[in-house]
Structures are given as C-alpha cells and as structure tokens.
Write an enzyme that holds these catalytic residues in place. Structure first.
Site, short mmCIF file in Angstrom:
data_model
loop_
_atom_site.label_atom_id
_atom_site.label_comp_id
_atom_site.label_asym_id
_atom_site.label_seq_id
_atom_site.Cartn_x
_atom_site.Cartn_y
_atom_site.Cartn_z
CB ILE A 32 -1.05 0.01 1.05
CG1 ILE A 32 -0.18 -0.57 2.54
CG2 ILE A 32 -2.30 -0.99 0.84
CD1 ILE A 32 -1.22 -0.16 3.74
CG ASP A 44 3.28 13.40 -6.22
OD1 ASP A 44 3.09 12.69 -5.41
OD2 ASP A 44 4.01 13.12 -7.46
#
Ligand code: HPA
Length: 235
Positions: A88, A204
C-alpha cells in the site's frame, strides 16, 4: 529471525500489508488492529501482528525502492511462510486523467529495473500482479462502492531526474502513474509462486505539480488501508 526481520517464526501472519514507511505501519497497527504485538523492529522497520475483524494480519514496512522491498518481501515469503503481500503506497500521476486521492489497483508494472533479471533471470520489462489478491481487491472495492482503478504503472528507481517528461518505458506501456516498489515485489512473488498486489493512492500529479499536503496524507490513506485490510482478511 531472518537477516533483516527479528520476529520469531510464527509471529507473522499469512497476509502482510506493506506500506513503505515504518510510521505508517505503526499508524495502521494503532488505529485499525486489535491485540497488536510489535514483532520486529530491526532497523526501525517495524512489523506488527494483530487482528482485524477477528482475523490475524500483519503490517510492516518495505522501505523505499526495489532493493529494499526486494529484501523484505523475500524474507517474508521464504522465512515466515507469508502467502500474500499487499503493498500500500503512494504514486505520482503522469496524467491529469488521474486526480489526487484516486485509488489504483496495479494490474501490471513496467520497469527499467534490472532487479527481476539479475535476481531471478526474469527478462520481462512488464510484470503482473500475482495470485488472487488483485481480484479480491477489485471485488471488495465493488462491494463497498469504493472506486479502485485498475491500471499499469511504472516502477522507477529514480525519484529526481533532469528531464521532466514522461520516461519512454511509461509511454510504451501506457503507465498512468509512477512508484518505486511494485516491480520487485511482483518479481519475488512470481519467482517464489506467492501472491502479491499493490494498491496506490495518487499523492501527486506530476504535470501540474499538485500534491497532497503533509496534513492531508493520513486522512488520504484511510480508504486504501481499509480496502487492503478488507481484501487481506478474505484471502
Ligand atoms: N515518483 C516516484 N514515486 C512516487 C512519486 C513520484 O513522483 N510520488 C509518490 N511516489
């Protein structure tokens, strides 16, 4: 004990969630697991074993990059009889089709990395997820009304680079995002006949330089953690 993990045999569950950051492993243990035990802290790469909804599960960090996840995932698979690792992590989107906070379930990863070739004589530059964890993540996402986009990503050894453009390999394989670990995890799982998946949160957007702020990160990662835990206890 293995070279880099000092848990005893039997102290790590069959399914391990692997964030990059040891403090994220601690956060998951503190906020999502019950009856938690810290089972390894070698190099401050914490591993915890606890229960989620009554099922035993472990969580521990991979560190950053292919060499680091290569070491930890190999030792988990070979010395602790781990069956499944769900990475993750976060990723940078190459395209504005993705938005901050989007969740990605990685179907395959393309890389210029020599990891698979020199570790296991796997010559492919694209590796796919291994076993049924990917499908379980999709199923849980569907059941819970969570959107997890299935996609190809680029696993890069490089975070800072001179040329701001999308690297050739990512264009060649239509990779929507970049991260730094999935390729080595999938290579180890493929070689060892184990299961591996990777869920990523877009942190991002590379073309616009938008990013999730430091304060937003914890909140941002909750849906990914829940999805991984729910899939993990069904495997
Ligand atoms: N590059 C590589 N890995 C990443 C990025 C990135 O821009 N963002 C989050 N993980």
């Amino acid at each position: 004990m293995s070279v880099h993990i000092n848990a005893k045999k039997g102290e790590i569950a069959k399914v391990v969630l692997q964030p990059g950051d040891p403090l994220r492993a601690q956060y998951i243990a503190d906020n999502f697991l019950e009856n938690v035990k810290l089972v390894s802290k070698t190099r401050n790469i914490f591993y915890f074993t606890g229960e989620y909804k009554g099922k035993t599960i472990s969580v521990g960090a991979s560190g950053m990059g292919a060499p680091s996840i290569g070491i930890y995932s190999y030792e988990l698979f070979t010395e602790y009889e781990v069956d499944t690792i769900i990475r993750i992590g976060t990723c940078g989107a190459y395209t504005t089709d993705l938005k901050l906070f989007d969740l990605l379930n990685v179907e395959s990863t393309a890389s210029e990395s020599t990891y698979a070739k020199f570790a296991w004589e796997i010559e492919d530059e694209v590796l796919i997820h291994q076993g049924n964890a990917f499908n379980m993540i999709n199923q849980v996402a569907l059941d819970q009304g969570v959107e997890a986009k299935t996609t190809n990503v680029h696993t890069s050894d490089i975070f800072y680079r001179k040329d701001p453009g999308v690297p050739d390999i990512a264009l060649k394989y239509k990779c929507t995002a970049v991260e730094m670990e999935a390729f080595a995890l999938f290579a180890n799982a493929q070689y060892l006949g184990k299961n591996a998946a990777t869920i990523l949160t877009v942190s991002d957007i590379i073309p616009t330089k938008e990013e999730i702020s430091a304060d937003e990160r914890e909140k941002a990662l909750k849906p990914m953690i829940q999805l991984a835990l729910e899939a993990g206890i069904r495997l």
